[in-house]
Write a protein that holds these residues in place. Structure first.
Motif, PDB file in Angstrom:
ATOM      1  N   LYS A 152       0.840  -1.197   0.000  1.00 41.00           N
ATOM      2  CA  LYS A 152       0.000   0.000   0.000  1.00 41.00           C
ATOM      3  C   LYS A 152       0.878   1.251   0.000  1.00 41.00           C
ATOM      4  CE  LYS A 152      -3.696   2.332   2.545  1.00 41.00           C
ATOM      5  NZ  LYS A 152      -4.607   2.273   3.712  1.00 41.00           N
ATOM      6  N   LEU A 153       0.788   2.035  -1.069  1.00 41.39           N
ATOM      7  CA  LEU A 153       1.587   3.255  -1.161  1.00 41.39           C
ATOM      8  C   LEU A 153       0.970   4.369  -0.322  1.00 41.39           C
ATOM      9  CD1 LEU A 153       2.677   3.522  -4.908  1.00 41.39           C
ATOM     10  CD2 LEU A 153       3.632   2.145  -3.051  1.00 41.39           C
ATOM     11  N   THR A 154       1.819   5.199   0.217  1.00 42.87           N
ATOM     12  CA  THR A 154       1.362   6.334   1.011  1.00 42.87           C
ATOM     13  C   THR A 154       0.832   7.420   0.083  1.00 42.87           C
ATOM     14  OG1 THR A 154       3.471   7.507   0.953  1.00 42.87           O
ATOM     15  CG2 THR A 154       3.189   5.820   2.680  1.00 42.87           C
ATOM     16  N   PRO A 155       0.117   8.391   0.608  1.00 40.97           N
ATOM     17  CA  PRO A 155      -0.343   9.506  -0.233  1.00 40.97           C
ATOM     18  C   PRO A 155       0.811  10.208  -0.957  1.00 40.97           C
ATOM     19  CG  PRO A 155      -1.556   9.508   1.828  1.00 40.97           C
ATOM     20  CD  PRO A 155      -0.501   8.451   1.963  1.00 40.97           C
ATOM     21  N   ALA A 156       1.930  10.409  -0.269  1.00 40.25           N
ATOM     22  CA  ALA A 156       3.074  11.063  -0.907  1.00 40.25           C
ATOM     23  C   ALA A 156       3.613  10.216  -2.054  1.00 40.25           C
ATOM     24  CB  ALA A 156       4.169  11.323   0.129  1.00 40.25           C
ATOM     25  N   GLU A 157       3.709   8.909  -1.846  1.00 36.57           N
ATOM     26  CA  GLU A 157       4.219   8.016  -2.885  1.00 36.57           C
ATOM     27  C   GLU A 157       3.272   7.959  -4.080  1.00 36.57           C
ATOM     28  OE1 GLU A 157       6.623   5.105   0.243  1.00 36.57           O
ATOM     29  OE2 GLU A 157       4.604   4.581  -0.443  1.00 36.57           O
ATOM     30  N   LEU A 158       1.963   7.977  -3.823  1.00 38.12           N
ATOM     31  CA  LEU A 158       0.985   7.982  -4.910  1.00 38.12           C
ATOM     32  C   LEU A 158       1.051   9.279  -5.705  1.00 38.12           C
ATOM     33  CD1 LEU A 158      -2.139   6.290  -3.298  1.00 38.12           C
ATOM     34  CD2 LEU A 158      -0.864   5.489  -5.296  1.00 38.12           C
ATOM     35  N   ARG A 159       1.235  10.386  -5.023  1.00 38.73           N
ATOM     36  CA  ARG A 159       1.386  11.655  -5.751  1.00 38.73           C
ATOM     37  C   ARG A 159       2.644  11.604  -6.613  1.00 38.73           C
ATOM     38  NH1 ARG A 159       0.032  13.874  -0.596  1.00 38.73           N
ATOM     39  NH2 ARG A 159       2.224  14.449  -0.262  1.00 38.73           N
ATOM     40  N   GLY A 160       3.701  11.031  -6.067  1.00 34.74           N
ATOM     41  CA  GLY A 160       4.939  10.908  -6.833  1.00 34.74           C
ATOM     42  C   GLY A 160       4.771  10.015  -8.045  1.00 34.74           C
ATOM     43  N   ALA A 161       4.000   8.919  -7.901  1.00 34.92           N
ATOM     44  CA  ALA A 161       3.742   8.021  -9.026  1.00 34.92           C
ATOM     45  C   ALA A 161       2.977   8.743 -10.126  1.00 34.92           C
ATOM     46  CB  ALA A 161       2.963   6.802  -8.551  1.00 34.92           C
ATOM     47  N   SER A 162       2.033   9.574  -9.732  1.00 36.64           N
ATOM     48  CA  SER A 162       1.267  10.346 -10.704  1.00 36.64           C
ATOM     49  C   SER A 162       2.167  11.327 -11.442  1.00 36.64           C
ATOM     50  CB  SER A 162       0.131  11.087  -9.998  1.00 36.64           C
ATOM     51  OG  SER A 162      -0.631  11.837 -10.916  1.00 36.64           O
ATOM     52  N   LEU A 163       3.056  11.995 -10.699  1.00 34.14           N
ATOM     53  CA  LEU A 163       3.991  12.929 -11.319  1.00 34.14           C
ATOM     54  C   LEU A 163       4.947  12.211 -12.273  1.00 34.14           C
ATOM     55  CD1 LEU A 163       4.804  15.024  -8.135  1.00 34.14           C
ATOM     56  CD2 LEU A 163       3.748  15.931 -10.219  1.00 34.14           C
ATOM     57  N   PHE A 164       5.392  11.034 -11.874  1.00 34.46           N
ATOM     58  CA  PHE A 164       6.313  10.238 -12.682  1.00 34.46           C
ATOM     59  C   PHE A 164       5.773  10.041 -14.091  1.00 34.46           C
ATOM     60  CE2 PHE A 164       8.053   6.227 -14.235  1.00 34.46           C
ATOM     61  CZ  PHE A 164       9.393   6.286 -13.865  1.00 34.46           C
ATOM     62  N   SER A 165       4.464   9.881 -14.194  1.00 32.66           N
ATOM     63  CA  SER A 165       3.834   9.579 -15.479  1.00 32.66           C
ATOM     64  C   SER A 165       3.184  10.785 -16.138  1.00 32.66           C
ATOM     65  CB  SER A 165       2.770   8.492 -15.283  1.00 32.66           C
ATOM     66  OG  SER A 165       3.344   7.322 -14.723  1.00 32.66           O
ATOM     67  N   ALA A 166       3.173  11.913 -15.455  1.00 34.93           N
ATOM     68  CA  ALA A 166       2.495  13.097 -15.998  1.00 34.93           C
ATOM     69  C   ALA A 166       3.349  13.733 -17.090  1.00 34.93           C
ATOM     70  CB  ALA A 166       2.219  14.093 -14.883  1.00 34.93           C
ATOM     71  N   GLY A 167       2.903  13.626 -18.330  1.00 32.63           N
ATOM     72  CA  GLY A 167       3.693  14.117 -19.451  1.00 32.63           C
ATOM     73  C   GLY A 167       3.915  15.612 -19.451  1.00 32.63           C
ATOM     74  N   ASP A 168       3.122  16.357 -18.715  1.00 32.73           N
ATOM     75  CA  ASP A 168       3.283  17.810 -18.690  1.00 32.73           C
ATOM     76  C   ASP A 168       3.959  18.307 -17.417  1.00 32.73           C
ATOM     77  OD1 ASP A 168       1.188  17.049 -17.075  1.00 32.73           O
ATOM     78  OD2 ASP A 168      -0.116  18.750 -17.612  1.00 32.73           O
ATOM     79  N   VAL A 169       4.421  17.384 -16.566  1.00 31.02           N
ATOM     80  CA  VAL A 169       5.058  17.810 -15.317  1.00 31.02           C
ATOM     81  C   VAL A 169       6.439  17.162 -15.175  1.00 31.02           C
ATOM     82  CG1 VAL A 169       4.795  18.120 -12.816  1.00 31.02           C
ATOM     83  CG2 VAL A 169       2.768  18.013 -14.275  1.00 31.02           C
ATOM     84  N   ALA A 170       6.510  15.950 -14.652  1.00 31.92           N
ATOM     85  CA  ALA A 170       7.808  15.286 -14.485  1.00 31.92           C
ATOM     86  C   ALA A 170       8.186  14.458 -15.712  1.00 31.92           C
ATOM     87  CB  ALA A 170       7.789  14.397 -13.243  1.00 31.92           C
ATOM     88  N   ASN A 171       7.201  13.761 -16.279  1.00 31.47           N
ATOM     89  CA  ASN A 171       7.403  13.071 -17.561  1.00 31.47           C
ATOM     90  C   ASN A 171       8.522  12.029 -17.521  1.00 31.47           C
ATOM     91  OD1 ASN A 171       6.663  12.695 -20.297  1.00 31.47           O
ATOM     92  ND2 ASN A 171       8.320  14.019 -20.993  1.00 31.47           N
ATOM     93  N   CYS A 172       8.788  11.464 -16.351  1.00 32.85           N
ATOM     94  CA  CYS A 172       9.869  10.478 -16.238  1.00 32.85           C
ATOM     95  C   CYS A 172       9.631   9.272 -17.145  1.00 32.85           C
ATOM     96  CB  CYS A 172       9.997   9.991 -14.799  1.00 32.85           C
ATOM     97  SG  CYS A 172      10.212  11.287 -13.570  1.00 32.85           S
ATOM     98  N   SER A 173       8.352   8.870 -17.262  1.00 35.46           N
ATOM     99  CA  SER A 173       8.042   7.649 -18.008  1.00 35.46           C
ATOM    100  C   SER A 173       8.285   7.787 -19.498  1.00 35.46           C
ATOM    101  CB  SER A 173       6.589   7.231 -17.751  1.00 35.46           C
ATOM    102  OG  SER A 173       5.698   8.247 -18.162  1.00 35.46           O
ATOM    103  N   ALA A 174       8.561   8.994 -19.983  1.00 33.44           N
ATOM    104  CA  ALA A 174       8.876   9.151 -21.405  1.00 33.44           C
ATOM    105  C   ALA A 174      10.115   8.355 -21.779  1.00 33.44           C
ATOM    106  CB  ALA A 174       9.073  10.628 -21.742  1.00 33.44           C
TER     107      ALA A 174
END
Length: 478
Positions: A229-251
């Motif tokens: 179970k991911l914490t709220p902070a970790e879930l926000r980070g996961a969302s950012l990781f994949s957000a193409g207009d913010v962190a875009n790490c998954s590119a």
């Protein structure tokens, strides 16, 4: 947007796990078995004869010139098969010599395809580009070849010759095992026996689950297992990781289904020119500059186009070359356990790395040396490489790349704006017209977002053991 959608699916899965589903009674200690399925590999616990040879060769110091260094000296099992210290580059068997590149982890290499100039991207959408292969520049086609390169490198294990390595194996306590694995006459031919050493180490790295354990909190979350179970902070980070207009790490650090059925490798095996600062004494108080970088300021490590790789060397000095300055995109698994980042080891914390991605264009004065200016120096943030900035100074941006090759620098989000020319919407680089972020403009991420992203990256570390009680406070909880 192509990877934003695959990333959204990832976030949805992680969010499902965070909702409390347990998916069974397995705990964190079961991650290795589950991981073997995720990797699409064997679940066998008994190594083949070849892998048993490789296991012994991996820790055999007699294979080095000084009889004082093995593969495990730089690729420590206790540090995810990465470096056991914070040195930018490791010292060799001859301790008066140092390498020129940071040591990567050997984990999760088994799914790596051979190098190709036009390699398929595992996302199934992105156009083919340089990808695959081993070493920072992909010059080794297989794990077996990769394993043999350090043996003869004078800056690394420094063996005198192939014959010297073979003689050490033949005189060692696993010579009989070697002949059982590779034939009674294997020592009759030096080239054959030397190649067998690489083959053995490849078998060990492929078969032994410690090289691809899939035992992180992230893996438990993906499989909806107890402890994932991911914490709220970790879930926000996961969302950012994949957000193409913010962190875009998954590119580039692709999290979807990869080659051979592997999942969550956090790399697409491509090559990027990020424009990392030169790791030399131009960084104030640099505790660990690369000796070669200080010795010759006119010499540059340009990855795919040399000096170690020779098939893409520019025909003329100063001639633009589409391969120059590009290095392999590594997996982000176990990145939080490292203290050395990028091909030249210039950064020493994950927090620093993410801030570089965020502010390379908006505040280049934080990262690169500058000259001129006047007035009172302004202090930089604690994570910056440069300690202060003189108002009006000229910044030597991308100081570890010749000007002719700086056109290859990646300007995707968050580094640049990601805004492409109308006639080339697939462009990613500065020279193709992708717009950088203007100096002094607002970075893509806030400090709070960076903190959440670093929290998520921490879930990629293997060996996770769920705590007996769920934490209620801490940097990565709420």
């Amino acid at each position: 947007m192509r990877k934003f959608f695959s990333g959204a699916a990832l976030v949805a899965l992680l969010a499902l796990a965070a909702c409390g589903g347990d998916g069974g009674s397995q705990t964190g200690s079961a991650g290795g078995a589950a991981g073997s399925q995720g990797a699409g590999g064997t679940t066998a616990t008994t190594l083949s004869l070849a892998a048993q040879v490789g296991q012994k060769a991996f820790v055999d110091q007699t294979l080095s010139g000084g009889k004082n260094m093995s593969c495990s000296s730089c690729h420590s099992p206790q540090y995810a098969y990465g470096p056991p210290n914070s040195l930018s580059v490791q010292l060799g068997s001859d301790p008066t010599k140092a390498g020129t590149r940071a040591v990567p982890s050997l984990r999760y290499k088994d799914a790596t395809p051979p190098y190709a100039d036009n390699a398929a991207n595992p996302d199934g959408v992105t156009l083919a580009a340089a990808g695959g292969g081993f070493m920072w520049d992909g010059r080794a086609a297989t794990l077996a070849e990769q394993a043999t390169l350090p043996l003869l490198n004078p800056l690394e294990m420094n063996a005198a010759s192939k014959a010297a390595v073979v003689a050490a194996v033949q005189a060692g306590n696993y010579a009989d095992l070697f002949t059982q694995a590779f034939g009674a006459n294997v020592f009759a031919d030096t080239d054959t026996a030397f190649a067998a050493v690489g083959t053995a180490i490849q078998a060990y790295e492929t078969e032994d689950l410690s090289f691809h354990p899939y035992s992180s909190k992230y893996d438990l979350a993906l499989q909806n297992k107890v402890g994932g179970k991911l914490t709220p902070a970790e879930l926000r980070g996961a969302s950012l990781f994949s957000a193409g207009d913010v962190a875009n790490c998954s590119a580039c650090h692709y999290a979807g289904v990869n080659f051979n059925g592997a999942v969550g490798l956090m790399t697409d095996f491509t090559y990027q020119a990020i424009g990392a600062p030169r790791n030399d004494s131009s960084i104030p108080g640099n505790p660990d500059p690369i000796p070669a970088a200080d010795a010759d300021p006119t010499s540059f490590d340009l990855g795919l186009c040399g000096p170690l790789r020779t098939d893409h060397t520019p025909a003329l000095i100063g001639t633009p070359d589409p391969y120059c300055g590009k290095f392999k995109v590594p997996t982000l698994r176990n990145a939080a356990t490292r203290s050395v980042f990028f091909h030249n080891g210039v950064f020493h914390s994950l927090n620093q790395v993410v801030h570089f991605y965020d502010t390379r264009d908006t505040n280049p004065e934080y990262w690169y040396p500058a000259t001129g200016g006047s007035g009172t120096p302004v202090a930089t943030p604690s994570w910056a490489l440069q300690l202060s900035v003189m108002p009006g100074a000229t910044v030597a941006k991308f100081n570890d790349m010749p000007l002719a090759h700086q056109r290859n620098v990646d300007e995707e989000v968050p580094l640049g704006t990601g805004i492409t020319p109308p006639d080339n919407v697939a462009a990613t680089m500065l020279g193709d017209g992708v717009q950088p972020r203007a100096p002094g403009s607002t970075p893509s991420m806030t400090d709070a977002q960076i903190a959440d992203l670093v929290c998520f990256l921490g879930t990629l570390s293997d060996g996770y053991q769920p705590p007996a009680a769920t934490p209620t406070s801490g940097a990565c909880v709420n």
